[in-house]
Write a protein that holds these residues in place. Structure first.
Motif, short mmCIF file in Angstrom:
data_model
loop_
_atom_site.label_atom_id
_atom_site.label_comp_id
_atom_site.label_asym_id
_atom_site.label_seq_id
_atom_site.Cartn_x
_atom_site.Cartn_y
_atom_site.Cartn_z
N ASN A 1 0.87 -1.09 1.31
CA ASN A 1 1.91 -0.16 1.59
C ASN A 1 0.81 1.28 1.28
OD1 ASN A 1 4.21 -1.39 2.01
ND2 ASN A 1 4.43 -1.84 -0.07
N LEU A 2 -0.27 1.03 0.98
CA LEU A 2 -1.15 2.02 0.64
C LEU A 2 -2.00 2.66 1.88
CD1 LEU A 2 -2.39 0.91 -2.85
CD2 LEU A 2 -0.85 2.73 -2.51
N VAL A 3 -2.13 3.55 1.97
CA VAL A 3 -2.73 4.12 3.10
C VAL A 3 -4.33 3.49 3.38
CG1 VAL A 3 -3.75 6.34 2.31
CG2 VAL A 3 -3.36 6.07 4.73
N LEU A 4 -4.66 3.23 4.33
CA LEU A 4 -5.85 2.64 4.51
C LEU A 4 -7.02 3.63 5.01
CD1 LEU A 4 -7.87 0.06 4.46
CD2 LEU A 4 -7.27 -0.10 6.97
N ALA A 5 -8.04 4.00 4.29
CA ALA A 5 -8.74 4.88 4.70
C ALA A 5 -9.73 4.87 5.83
CB ALA A 5 -9.53 5.54 3.42
#
Lengths: 387, 387
Positions: A20-24
């Protein structure tokens, strides 16, 4: 054929879906930790190169390149040392190609080569260690320079500069060597941290340090077009003299006025010092000896002028040593005993002695290195602007 | 066998003997000029590698690596383009080894790779061009950070900052991406030059820009010892959440107080903006949405939060859109149509729309690149702090 970037792209999407965390950014292969300084002062270097056939470590604390070995992931590594605490340039040689350490942010700013830096700390903090003391600030500045170009400066202001808006400071103009840039005294020489520490210990006076870029010709060519200048490491007489004069003109006519307008600098020769390493030391001596009304403190690190040039270009410096000795609060000459400029520097010191020109000197172990430059900066800045 | 260094040593002495000028460093082989931007916007790249068997240019304006050819001196070269004016990262691949351009000072600060930068100027100056306008200053600062570490910041102060000692400014906190450093918005993003130009044209308000380092875990490991942290590009849930929280804590509890003590910053949420690229954009959204009392201007460049994370972690942002819309003077989302985060970013925008949360957006050509970051910085900074 499947493009590896395409694989990474879909792998990235997969991870975005899983998390759910943005993939940089897309994944980049295994994390490589390098350099790793161990408790016993040995250092482990690692380099990811699965396809390379031979990788060596080339480091300034080793006399010759050291072979590295490859693991199953394709990471080459070697542990060397214990290493004498200091900051050293190093690089890898991968199948004969010299390459910086991709995992290391610390680098050596230079026009002709690329190297990384490893910092081996001392058991007690070295003179350049980042300590819990008040810190000054490093400022990158643009200024109007020769031939309509925009010049760049790196400027150190001491701790408390912004909190004491009426206080003024003396200024040390500090010039790096051939192919170095205006960043080298900051990034490699750690001049800001050396001063932070010396000032915290009450050993050096708070001062502004101005670090210019020494290669006028390269900047003029870059900004004004046309062919790049001749190789700055080749000493052709007329071209080198023009380069030297351009530097002195720029420092005296452009840099000093810019600094004294934009920083709280105390004007006057007794509040200006000039110093430099290698080519910057030559620029220092020429600029100082031709502008005795501008500088009272002069430091040559691993550099000198020949007796012939002194006699020809600066006869008044040696013809009236009493006056020179009165004008110069400090003339400093230092060199390492393994420096390829050692013999010339000793000859310069002997010449000054024979002419009764007073100077202080320091001859250290080691060569033409930034390890020695840090030693010289730490030895000289406590002497500047005292009485 | 004769050591090449010995040959250089004696050659150096020979040159010292021939010249009256100080020889700074031993000769280093032929001077290589690279990159050379030609009048027609083609670019010539050169790389000295006499022993290499194959050298390619890998540049962000090319879809695939381009073969280079070797001359009699061992200098590999290729001319490509014309290239669309912009600043591009590039490197060489020498027998499979990725290497920066040794002849080029301009580099891409990054924790995991090393690249050089080529600046192809426009016929009219691009938004990041070094122009003859008043320039701000870039300042490197240390500050007391989490877990007893010393943090590093790069801070832009606008033109005239030092000449107007009573004037105060709003502050934009600007965070770079995964594996970037606190230097990347300066060295690659040219944020200082973009602001100098926009301020000179009256398009952006003079502001302070604070660029922190986003990788808390790496710094703690480096300064406090122990193993280096897990790979920051791997998104393990708990670890990533701790990293995100650490960043927010550090920014709110350490960075903002340091900046507001040491710079003439106007306090209060309406005078604070926060923005970032990639991971820094995710850090931006999380920090802003959990500190609505601290920031009124929020910019996400090539980044987003998932609807799931929004619903779970920031329900108040979307449950009362009227309040959010009143609190946020700007919520900005931008992305390139070829960005690997494009789909997620569009999903985020659709989510905000469905929830009646107002935002401005810009979808450009191109991918997850610093060419696009510069476009987004230039598009958003004119909007900040405008009543």
């Amino acid at each position: 054929m499947t493009n590896p970037l395409t694989v990474r792209f879909w792998l990235a999407w997969l991870l975005v879906g899983l998390s759910n965390l943005v993939l940089a950014q897309p994944p980049r292969g295994p994390l490589v930790v390098s350099p790793q300084v161990n408790a016993d002062k040995s250092v482990t270097f690692r380099y990811l190169a699965p396809q390379a056939n031979e990788v060596k470590l080339s480091a300034q604390f080793e006399k010759a390149p050291v072979a590295m070995t490859k693991d199953a992931q394709g990471i080459w590594s070697v542990t060397v040392g214990p290493v004498k605490p200091d900051i050293y340039p190093y690089s890898f040689q991968a199948d004969g190609v010299t390459v910086m350490d991709p995992a290391n942010v610390a680098f050596f700013p230079n026009e002709r080569f690329k190297a990384s830096l490893v910092d081996v700390p001392g058991d007690t903090p070295l003179i350049h260690a980042l300590r819990d003391v008040p810190h000054g600030s490093i400022n990158y500045e643009y200024y109007p320079s020769i031939e309509g170009t925009t010049g760049s400066l790196v400027v150190y202001t001491p701790p408390g500069y912004d909190q004491s808006p009426s206080k003024k400071y003396p200024v040390y103009y500090l010039i790096s060597g051939t192919t170095d840039t205006e960043e080298t005294f900051f990034k490699v020489g750690k001049t800001n941290l050396i001063l932070d520490n010396l000032i915290a210990e009450g050993k050096a006076k708070p001062m502004i340090i101005v670090m210019p870029y020494g290669n006028m010709a390269a900047r003029v060519a870059e900004q004004k077009g046309g062919a790049k200048p001749a190789d700055p490491t080749v000493r052709d007489g007329a071209d080198a003299v023009k380069r030297a004069n351009d530097f002195t003109t720029d420092l005296v006519s452009n840099v000093i006025p810019y600094v004294e307008k934009n920083y709280r600098a105390i004007p006057g020769r007794e509040n200006r010092a000039i110093g430099g390493f290698s080519r910057g030391g030559g620029q220092t001596l020429r600029t100082a000896f031709s502008n005795m009304d501008k500088f009272a403190w002069v430091c040559a690190y691993s550099s000198y002028l020949s007796p012939d040039e002194m006699n020809r270009s600066y006869p008044s410096i040696v013809s009236n040593p009493q006056q020179t000795n009165k004008q110069l609060k400090l003339l400093w000459v230092s060199v390492g005993s393994d420096d390829f400029l050692y013999k010339g520097t000793v000859e310069f010191m002997d010449y000054l002695k024979a002419k009764n020109v007073q100077f202080k000197s320091l001859v250290t172990d080691g060569g033409h290195t930034w390890m020695n430059v840090k030693t010289y900066v730490a030895a000289t800045t406590p002497l500047l602007f005292q009485q």
